[in-house]
Design an enzyme around this catalytic site. Structure first.
Site, short mmCIF file in Angstrom:
data_model
loop_
_atom_site.label_atom_id
_atom_site.label_comp_id
_atom_site.label_asym_id
_atom_site.label_seq_id
_atom_site.Cartn_x
_atom_site.Cartn_y
_atom_site.Cartn_z
N HIS A 168 116.87 26.04 56.53
CA HIS A 168 116.47 26.02 57.95
C HIS A 168 115.79 27.32 58.38
CE1 HIS A 168 118.31 22.17 59.13
NE2 HIS A 168 119.13 22.44 58.13
N ASP B 170 122.01 11.97 53.67
CA ASP B 170 121.67 10.80 52.87
C ASP B 170 122.92 10.25 52.20
OD1 ASP B 170 118.98 10.84 53.42
OD2 ASP B 170 118.52 12.19 51.77
N HIS C 177 130.50 21.81 48.49
CA HIS C 177 129.24 22.47 48.79
C HIS C 177 129.25 23.89 48.22
CE1 HIS C 177 126.38 20.17 51.24
NE2 HIS C 177 127.42 19.50 51.70
#
Length: 380
Positions: free
Chosen positions: A17, A327, A78
Site C-alpha cells: 500500500h 480472495d 501471515h
C-alpha cells in the site's frame, strides 16, 4: 534480498500500500519493446538500450485503513510476526513486501524476458491451474501406487492426454476460463469449490502446472545452480507457495529405476531424444531438450473473512476479525506470476550458457573425443 538472477537481474521494490511498486531490470539485450507499464529508463524510441530498465506501477487504490487491526494482532499464517522479529519493524498495512502486490514488478520483467525468449529461441511458457482443493485436472501424473507393496509394476509417468496437453496447450486456451484450468468440466467444479469457500468466509488452495517448450539442451549450472534448483528458488519465492516438484516429482519415488529411467533414441536430425520424460526435461541439473514441466502448490489464503481466536503481539489472547479485499483462492491469479518467474530463470540461464559458449569458441576445437561422442551441430 530483493534481486533475482545473475546476468539477467531483476530487483523489485515497494510494499502493498505504498505509492508504487516496480522493478529494475539489468542485463536485457537491446531490442524492440512496447510500453507495458510506466517505463522510467533503459528505452528510447521503443528500443531497449541494454542499460537498466526502470518499471513503475502506481498503487491507485490504496486502502491502508483496512489493516489497522494488524497494529494489535499478527495475522495467523501471515508475515506480520516474522517480519517484526526479523527487522524490528513492519509495514503498517497489508502484507508489505510479502504481499502479492510485489509480484507486479516480476510479471513486468518476465514479460520482457519472455518476449526475448520467443523471438530468439521460439521458447513457449504456459502455466495453468491443475487443482483447486480436492478437484484435480484429469490425466495428470499417474499414481504409481499398486494394490500390493511388493508389486513394482508402474503406470506411465504421464497419460497420453496429459502429454498432448503439455505439447499443445496455449495461453489463449487457458485464459478462456476464469479458473485458468483448460478443462471445461474440471473448471466448473473448481468454480463451485471456490464459491463454496467464499460463501463460508473461508479460503482454499491448489496447484499450478507449467510447461516450458523448445528450451535448448545444456542449460543449468551444476552443482548448486542446477536448472531445477533455480526453478525451485524462483517458484518458492512467490507468495503463498508451499510445494514444488519437477517431472515425475513425488510420484517418481514410488517407481523402480528400471521403469523410471528415460531411454535415449535418435531423432530425425540425428540428435538424442528421450522416449519418455519422467525427468521433466532436466537431467543432472541440465536441460536435455525435452519439455520442462513442473508443479507448484499454493496454500489456502491466510486472510479469511471470519473471526479467528489468536493472540496479540504481547501474547494477550483475543479474536481477530479481518477486513479488506480477500480472495478465497489465489491459484488462478498465480498463473501469470509462475510464467513470469519461469521466463526469468530461462533467460538468466541462457545468458550464462551463451557466455560460456562464446568463451569456448575463442579456443581451438576439442579433437580428442571419440567419433561416437561427436554431436551434430544445432541450428541455433
Amino acid at each position: 534480498m530483493s534481486t533475482f538472477g545473475k546476468l539477467f537481474r531483476v530487483t523489485t521494490y515497494g510494499e502493498s500500500h505504498c505509492a508504487s511498486v516496480g522493478a529494475i531490470i539489468d542485463g536485457c539485450p537491446p531490442r524492440d519493446e512496447k510500453d507495458l507499464v510506466q517505463l522510467q529508463s533503459g528505452l528510447e524510441m521503443g528500443v531497449t538500450l541494454g542499460t537498466p530498465i526502470g518499471l513503475l506501477v502506481k498503487n491507485e487504490d490504496q486502502r491502508p485503513h483496512d489493516y489497522s487491526e494488524t497494529d494489535l494482532y499478527p495475522r495467523p499464517s501471515h508475515a506480520d510476526w516474522t517480519y517484526l522479529e526479523k527487522y524490528g519493524i513492519k509495514a503498517s498495512s497489508g502484507g508489505g513486501r510479502s504481499s502479492a502486490r510485489e509480484t507486479i514488478g516480476r510479471v513486468a520483467a518476465g514479460a520482457i524476458a519472455e518476449k526475448y525468449l520467443k523471438l530468439a529461441y521460439g521458447i513457449e511458457i504456459v502455466a495453468f491451474v491443475s487443482s483447486v482443493g480436492k478437484v484435480h485436472l484429469p490425466s495428470t501424473i499417474s499414481s504409481a501406487s499398486t494394490s500390493s507393496e511388493e508389486d513394482d509394476t508402474a503406470q506411465d509417468a504421464l497419460s497420453k492426454d496429459f502429454v498432448n496437453l503439455l505439447s499443445t496447450i496455449t495461453r489463449e486456451e487457458v485464459d478462456k476460463y476464469l479458473t485458468r484450468c483448460p478443462h471445461p468440466e474440471t473448471s466448473e467444479k473448481m468454480t463451485q469449490r471456490i464459491i463454496r469457500a467464499k460463501n463460508a468466509h473461508d479460503s482454499i488452495g491448489g496447484t499450478v502446472t507449467c510447461v516450458i517448450r523448445n528450451v535448448p539442451s545444456g542449460l543449468g549450472e551444476p552443482v548448486f545452480d542446477k536448472f531445477e534448483a533455480s526453478l525451485a528458488q524462483a517458484m518458492l519465492s512467490i507468495p503463498a507457495t508451499k510445494a514444488f516438484e519437477v517431472g515425475s516429482g513425488f510420484k517418481g519415488t514410488e517407481v523402480p529405476g528400471s521403469q523410471h529411467n528415460d531411454p535415449f533414441v535418435k531423432d530425425e536430425a540425428g540428435r538424442l531424444r528421450t522416449t519418455t520424460n519422467w525427468s521433466g526435461g532436466i537431467q543432472g541439473g541440465i536441460t536435455n531438450g525435452e519439455h520442462i514441466y513442473f508443479r507448484i502448490g499454493f496454500k489456502s489464503p491466510a486472510t479469511i473473512s471470519q473471526p479467528q481466536e489468536t493472540a496479540q503481539y504481547d501474547g494477550t489472547p483475543g479474536s481477530l476479525a479481518t477486513r479488506g479485499r480477500h480472495d478465497p483462492c489465489v491459484v488462478p491469479r498465480a498463473v501469470p506470476i509462475v510464467e513470469a518467474m519461469a521466463a526469468l530463470v530461462v533467460m538468466d540461464q541462457l545468458l550464462i550458457q551463451n557466455a560460456r559458449k562464446t568463451a569456448a569458441s575463442l579456443l581451438p576445437p576439442i579433437t580428442t573425443l571419440p567419433p561416437t561422442m561427436i554431436i551434430p551441430k544445432k541450428d541455433n
